[in-house]
Design a protein around this motif. Structure first.
Motif, PDB file in Angstrom:
ATOM      1  N   ALA A   6      33.954  37.630  46.398  1.00 48.84           N
ATOM      2  CA  ALA A   6      32.795  37.125  47.129  1.00 48.84           C
ATOM      3  C   ALA A   6      33.209  36.375  48.381  1.00 48.84           C
ATOM      4  N   PHE A   7      34.506  36.175  48.580  1.00 51.83           N
ATOM      5  CA  PHE A   7      35.001  35.420  49.720  1.00 51.83           C
ATOM      6  C   PHE A   7      35.501  36.324  50.832  1.00 51.83           C
ATOM      7  N   GLY A   8      35.241  37.637  50.668  1.00 57.30           N
ATOM      8  CA  GLY A   8      35.578  38.574  51.724  1.00 57.30           C
ATOM      9  C   GLY A   8      37.039  38.942  51.785  1.00 57.30           C
ATOM     10  N   GLU A   9      37.770  38.672  50.710  1.00 55.95           N
ATOM     11  CA  GLU A   9      39.194  38.992  50.663  1.00 55.95           C
ATOM     12  C   GLU A   9      39.456  39.925  49.500  1.00 55.95           C
ATOM     13  N   GLY A  10      40.668  40.447  49.453  1.00 58.40           N
ATOM     14  CA  GLY A  10      41.061  41.257  48.301  1.00 58.40           C
ATOM     15  C   GLY A  10      41.407  40.391  47.121  1.00 58.40           C
ATOM     16  N   GLU A  11      42.072  40.973  46.173  1.00 54.78           N
ATOM     17  CA  GLU A  11      42.378  40.294  44.927  1.00 54.78           C
ATOM     18  C   GLU A  11      43.234  39.059  45.176  1.00 54.78           C
ATOM     19  N   ARG A  12      42.924  37.996  44.415  1.00 56.43           N
ATOM     20  CA  ARG A  12      43.601  36.720  44.603  1.00 56.43           C
ATOM     21  C   ARG A  12      44.633  36.467  43.520  1.00 56.43           C
ATOM     22  N   GLY A  13      45.339  35.350  43.644  1.00 54.05           N
ATOM     23  CA  GLY A  13      46.201  34.821  42.586  1.00 54.05           C
ATOM     24  C   GLY A  13      47.555  35.483  42.511  1.00 54.05           C
ATOM     25  N   ILE A  14      47.633  36.638  41.845  1.00 50.59           N
ATOM     26  CA  ILE A  14      48.923  37.249  41.613  1.00 50.59           C
ATOM     27  C   ILE A  14      49.448  37.931  42.863  1.00 50.59           C
ATOM     28  N   ARG A 311      32.578  38.512  37.787  1.00 50.16           N
ATOM     29  CA  ARG A 311      32.626  39.723  38.622  1.00 50.16           C
ATOM     30  C   ARG A 311      31.937  39.503  39.955  1.00 50.16           C
ATOM     31  N   THR A 312      30.746  38.914  39.933  1.00 48.47           N
ATOM     32  CA  THR A 312      29.950  38.823  41.161  1.00 48.47           C
ATOM     33  C   THR A 312      30.403  37.680  42.068  1.00 48.47           C
ATOM     34  N   LEU A 313      30.773  36.546  41.490  1.00 45.43           N
ATOM     35  CA  LEU A 313      31.120  35.390  42.323  1.00 45.43           C
ATOM     36  C   LEU A 313      32.596  35.342  42.684  1.00 45.43           C
ATOM     37  N   LEU A 314      33.450  35.693  41.750  1.00 48.21           N
ATOM     38  CA  LEU A 314      34.894  35.616  41.982  1.00 48.21           C
ATOM     39  C   LEU A 314      35.517  36.949  42.379  1.00 48.21           C
ATOM     40  N   GLY A 315      34.824  38.043  42.098  1.00 48.79           N
ATOM     41  CA  GLY A 315      35.417  39.349  42.335  1.00 48.79           C
ATOM     42  C   GLY A 315      36.488  39.690  41.317  1.00 48.79           C
ATOM     43  N   TRP A 316      36.445  39.025  40.150  1.00 53.42           N
ATOM     44  CA  TRP A 316      37.455  39.245  39.113  1.00 53.42           C
ATOM     45  C   TRP A 316      37.082  40.428  38.240  1.00 53.42           C
TER      46      TRP A 316
END
Length: 342
Positions: A6-14, A311-316
């Motif tokens: 939801a922040f306009g980026e690809g997958e985060r964290g790893i 899924r909707t807010l974090l894109g996880w």
């Protein structure tokens, strides 16, 4: 699979450099999730401080050698000043609170130790973070699907009341609500992760379904199912759970995330017996039938989660299917147990 967040980026964290240089305090670092979280944080360049109550050489944290790459604070959650020292002296900016008494059966037999670690330990940790609010920028609390207790409808969603009844469920409900209180009252940057049953290599609690079943099949013995086999549960692979925790921590700069709880799940609930059958097939042990004791007491019959908010807010989204996660898990236990006689 790469999710758009939801922040306009690809997958985060790893997959990002977010963690490089961060000072991270992990409680429960010798547990199944904690061990793999420490591994992921180290791989991303974080400086990790681990709270260790008992040194367990069989823990993945020790077996992997990661114990030699972290700063170790020895102590228990019940000792407030140990937690305060870890956060203050190591100038911690991120806290992952995973430590807990994790077994429903043990909580039934002796609830006091569960309440002490899961409730007192949580408010001790949060109070230490509050005292050093100028330093601590993000706090992720590990709750559980058990915090919801029995509900009239399923799947669990984050808006449902937390109404645990048994000792273990109550401990998780209380810890979850205390974490929310520290955000809403003191503005502490907290987010709460509620996962289903986490499985994966490194889980040495043999009373749990997945490690006990794999070990039994490796020994060519029938696994024992305590319930009647029809209890329904959610399962999530440990590496997906680790990514969930890291997602939450990264997203805590967003006001929509602070103070909120998020469910993380594969969203494929199944019965205990069905899970045993999947492991049975993957290990080629169809000729060995489980023993069904039908003796489970004090456990909720059906529990599973909706992960729609994550899924909707974090894109996880989970990276691993059930079979992919189990295949990696089985390989881990084959290596750990050898011929199964360990």
């Amino acid at each position: 699979m790469v999710a758009e967040s939801a922040f306009g980026e690809g997958e985060r964290g790893i997959t990002t450099d977010f963690w490089r240089g961060h000072r991270v305090f992990v409680t429960g670092a010798t547990g199944i999730v904690g061990s793999w979280l420490v591994k992921a944080l180290l791989a991303q360049g974080a400086s990790v401080v681990a709270l260790v109550r008992d040194a367990d050489p069989q823990s993945e944290l020790y077996r992997s050698g990661d114990i030699h790459r972290v700063s170790v604070v020895s102590g228990a959650l019940e000792d407030f000043w140990t937690l305060e020292r870890a956060i203050n002296e190591y100038e911690t900016d991120t806290v992952f609170h995973l430590a807990a008494q994790p077994l429903v059966g043990m909580a039934q037999r002796f609830p006091l130790s569960t309440f002490e670690s899961n409730i007192r330990g949580t408010y001790h940790l949060l109070e230490a973070c509050r005292l050093h609010r100028d330093r601590v920028q993000r706090v992720v609390i590990a709750s559980s699907d058990k915090a919801y207790g029995e509900q009239p409808t399923l799947p669990y969603t984050e808006g449902m009341p937390l109404q645990g009844r048994g000792p273990y469920e109550v401990s998780k409900s209380c810890a979850d609500l205390i974490a929310q209180a520290y955000h809403h009252t003191y503005g502490l940057p907290v987010a709460i992760a509620r996962c289903g049953n986490v499985y994966g290599g490194g889980d040495l609690n043999w009373s749990r379904l997945v490690p006990e079943t794999i070990r039994a099949f490796l020994r060519r013995q029938p696994p024992v199912i305590r319930s009647d086999g029809t209890y329904v549960r959610d399962y999530i692979y440990v590496k997906d759970a680790v990514r969930a925790y890291m997602y939450l921590a990264e997203c805590l700069e967003d006001e929509r995330v602070r103070g909120q709880a998020f469910n993380f799940s594969l969203e494929s609930p199944m019965t205990v017996l069905d899970m045993v059958r999947v492991i049975q097939r993957l290990m080629g042990c169809e000729d060995i039938q489980p023993i069904i004791q039908n003796q489970a007491k004090g456990e909720i019959r059906n529990q599973y989660l909706s992960a729609a908010r994550a899924r909707t807010l974090l894109g996880w989204r989970p990276r691993y299917s059930l079979e992919e996660g189990l295949q990696e898990t089985i390989r881990w236990y084959r290596e750990f147990l050898g011929d199964g006689t360990a």
